[in-house]
Design a protein around this motif. Structure first.
Motif, PDB file in Angstrom:
ATOM      1  N   THR A   1     -11.477  -0.335  -3.921  1.00  0.00           N
ATOM      2  CA  THR A   1     -10.420  -0.173  -2.923  1.00  0.00           C
ATOM      3  C   THR A   1     -11.074   0.138  -1.594  1.00  0.00           C
ATOM      4  N   SER A   2     -10.607  -0.528  -0.551  1.00  0.00           N
ATOM      5  CA  SER A   2     -11.191  -0.344   0.777  1.00  0.00           C
ATOM      6  C   SER A   2     -10.780   0.982   1.396  1.00  0.00           C
ATOM      7  N   MET A   3     -11.415   1.280   2.508  1.00  0.00           N
ATOM      8  CA  MET A   3     -10.987   2.385   3.346  1.00  0.00           C
ATOM      9  C   MET A   3      -9.670   1.962   4.001  1.00  0.00           C
ATOM     10  N   ARG A   4      -9.033   2.829   4.726  1.00  0.00           N
ATOM     11  CA  ARG A   4      -7.741   2.497   5.343  1.00  0.00           C
ATOM     12  C   ARG A   4      -7.935   1.868   6.717  1.00  0.00           C
ATOM     13  N   TYR A   5      -6.969   1.042   7.086  1.00  0.00           N
ATOM     14  CA  TYR A   5      -6.961   0.364   8.386  1.00  0.00           C
ATOM     15  C   TYR A   5      -5.606   0.580   9.030  1.00  0.00           C
ATOM     16  N   GLU A   6      -5.610   0.877  10.311  1.00  0.00           N
ATOM     17  CA  GLU A   6      -4.353   1.133  11.013  1.00  0.00           C
ATOM     18  C   GLU A   6      -3.536  -0.148  11.199  1.00  0.00           C
ATOM     19  N   LEU A   7      -4.229  -1.254  11.483  1.00  0.00           N
ATOM     20  CA  LEU A   7      -3.558  -2.521  11.744  1.00  0.00           C
ATOM     21  C   LEU A   7      -3.951  -3.568  10.708  1.00  0.00           C
TER      22      LEU A   7
ATOM     23  N   LEU B   1      -4.854 -12.424  -0.834  1.00  0.00           N
ATOM     24  CA  LEU B   1      -3.419 -12.343  -1.086  1.00  0.00           C
ATOM     25  C   LEU B   1      -2.858 -11.195  -0.258  1.00  0.00           C
ATOM     26  N   ASP B   2      -1.752 -11.425   0.431  1.00  0.00           N
ATOM     27  CA  ASP B   2      -1.166 -10.413   1.297  1.00  0.00           C
ATOM     28  C   ASP B   2       0.169  -9.948   0.720  1.00  0.00           C
ATOM     29  N   PHE B   3       0.182  -8.722   0.205  1.00  0.00           N
ATOM     30  CA  PHE B   3       1.400  -8.115  -0.315  1.00  0.00           C
ATOM     31  C   PHE B   3       1.807  -6.915   0.535  1.00  0.00           C
ATOM     32  N   SER B   4       1.456  -6.951   1.824  1.00  0.00           N
ATOM     33  CA  SER B   4       1.711  -5.797   2.682  1.00  0.00           C
ATOM     34  C   SER B   4       3.129  -5.727   3.223  1.00  0.00           C
TER      35      SER B   4
ATOM     36  N   MET C   1     -12.442 -16.267 -10.864  1.00  0.00           N
ATOM     37  CA  MET C   1     -12.698 -15.837  -9.510  1.00  0.00           C
ATOM     38  C   MET C   1     -11.785 -14.661  -9.203  1.00  0.00           C
ATOM     39  N   GLY C   2     -12.292 -13.701  -8.440  1.00  0.00           N
ATOM     40  CA  GLY C   2     -11.509 -12.540  -8.055  1.00  0.00           C
ATOM     41  C   GLY C   2     -10.620 -12.826  -6.865  1.00  0.00           C
ATOM     42  N   ALA C   3      -9.977 -11.772  -6.369  1.00  0.00           N
ATOM     43  CA  ALA C   3      -9.095 -11.916  -5.210  1.00  0.00           C
ATOM     44  C   ALA C   3      -9.100 -10.627  -4.402  1.00  0.00           C
ATOM     45  N   PHE C   4      -8.938 -10.782  -3.097  1.00  0.00           N
ATOM     46  CA  PHE C   4      -8.711  -9.650  -2.211  1.00  0.00           C
ATOM     47  C   PHE C   4      -7.206  -9.527  -2.045  1.00  0.00           C
ATOM     48  N   VAL C   5      -6.677  -8.330  -2.266  1.00  0.00           N
ATOM     49  CA  VAL C   5      -5.234  -8.115  -2.184  1.00  0.00           C
ATOM     50  C   VAL C   5      -4.964  -7.058  -1.115  1.00  0.00           C
ATOM     51  N   ILE C   6      -4.252  -7.470  -0.072  1.00  0.00           N
ATOM     52  CA  ILE C   6      -3.886  -6.565   1.019  1.00  0.00           C
ATOM     53  C   ILE C   6      -2.540  -5.928   0.694  1.00  0.00           C
ATOM     54  N   SER C   7      -2.458  -4.614   0.916  1.00  0.00           N
ATOM     55  CA  SER C   7      -1.189  -3.916   0.711  1.00  0.00           C
ATOM     56  C   SER C   7      -1.105  -2.757   1.696  1.00  0.00           C
ATOM     57  N   LYS C   8       0.063  -2.145   1.752  1.00  0.00           N
ATOM     58  CA  LYS C   8       0.273  -0.979   2.606  1.00  0.00           C
ATOM     59  C   LYS C   8       0.123   0.277   1.775  1.00  0.00           C
ATOM     60  N   ARG C   9      -0.460   1.276   2.389  1.00  0.00           N
ATOM     61  CA  ARG C   9      -0.579   2.581   1.754  1.00  0.00           C
ATOM     62  C   ARG C   9       0.711   3.362   2.011  1.00  0.00           C
ATOM     63  N   PHE C  10       0.841   4.505   1.376  1.00  0.00           N
ATOM     64  CA  PHE C  10       2.029   5.334   1.569  1.00  0.00           C
ATOM     65  C   PHE C  10       2.150   5.848   2.997  1.00  0.00           C
ATOM     66  N   ASP C  11       1.024   5.932   3.710  1.00  0.00           N
ATOM     67  CA  ASP C  11       1.055   6.412   5.093  1.00  0.00           C
ATOM     68  C   ASP C  11       1.203   5.268   6.106  1.00  0.00           C
ATOM     69  N   ASP C  12       1.639   4.101   5.639  1.00  0.00           N
ATOM     70  CA  ASP C  12       1.868   2.910   6.459  1.00  0.00           C
ATOM     71  C   ASP C  12       0.602   2.298   7.041  1.00  0.00           C
ATOM     72  N   GLN C  13      -0.556   2.710   6.551  1.00  0.00           N
ATOM     73  CA  GLN C  13      -1.784   2.044   6.938  1.00  0.00           C
ATOM     74  C   GLN C  13      -2.094   0.983   5.883  1.00  0.00           C
ATOM     75  N   TYR C  14      -3.056   0.127   6.183  1.00  0.00           N
ATOM     76  CA  TYR C  14      -3.365  -0.992   5.307  1.00  0.00           C
ATOM     77  C   TYR C  14      -4.648  -0.748   4.525  1.00  0.00           C
ATOM     78  N   LYS C  15      -4.736  -1.393   3.397  1.00  0.00           N
ATOM     79  CA  LYS C  15      -5.941  -1.349   2.568  1.00  0.00           C
ATOM     80  C   LYS C  15      -6.041  -2.689   1.846  1.00  0.00           C
ATOM     81  N   PHE C  16      -7.204  -2.930   1.263  1.00  0.00           N
ATOM     82  CA  PHE C  16      -7.325  -4.074   0.376  1.00  0.00           C
ATOM     83  C   PHE C  16      -8.088  -3.653  -0.863  1.00  0.00           C
ATOM     84  N   VAL C  17      -7.807  -4.318  -1.934  1.00  0.00           N
ATOM     85  CA  VAL C  17      -8.556  -4.123  -3.167  1.00  0.00           C
ATOM     86  C   VAL C  17      -9.198  -5.457  -3.535  1.00  0.00           C
TER      87      VAL C  17
END
Length: 115
Positions: free
Chosen positions: A28-34, A104-107, A1-17
């Motif tokens: 990789t997702s588009m960016r999210y501010e919150l 999984l949240d690694f943000s 089974m796969g996983a969604f992994v949340i992390s922060k981008r270099f510009d402090d916005q969020y993304k998930f893979v």
């Protein structure tokens, strides 16, 4: 089974893979501010996978990839693949496992492993 992994981008916005069962990034997702917007996007995608559309492309460098759309809006871009068959395998894995994959949240900037 796969996983969604949340992390922060270099510009402090969020993304998930979305990662495969073997741990490779499929898209990789588009960016999210919150962060909560990122979490909501994952839940919405998981609950509405049947509405997702995948558009395949070939780059000028002969690499294959897809864009993932939900409700007419692009929500993610895949990694590059060497063949069109591998692109389809990535899409098949998303369709099969995304709705039951964990999040999984690694943000946070906390160190996971300490020396």
């Amino acid at each position: 089974m796969g996983a969604f992994v949340i992390s922060k981008r270099f510009d402090d916005q969020y993304k998930f893979v979305f990662t495969s069962r073997k741990g490779k990034v499929i898209f990789t997702s588009m960016r999210y501010e919150l962060k909560f917007e990122c979490e909501e996007a994952i839940e919405y995608f998981k609950n509405n996978i049947e509405l997702a559309t995948f558009t395949k492309f070939k780059s000028p460098g002969n690499k294959y990839f897809f864009k993932l759309f939900l409700d007419g809006a692009q929500i993610a871009l895949s990694r590059k693949y060497t063949t069109e068959l591998r692109v389809q395998k990535g899409i098949d894995e998303i369709i099969k496992y995304a709705s039951v994959s964990e999040i999984l949240d690694f943000s946070d900037d906390d160190l996971i492993f300490t020396a």
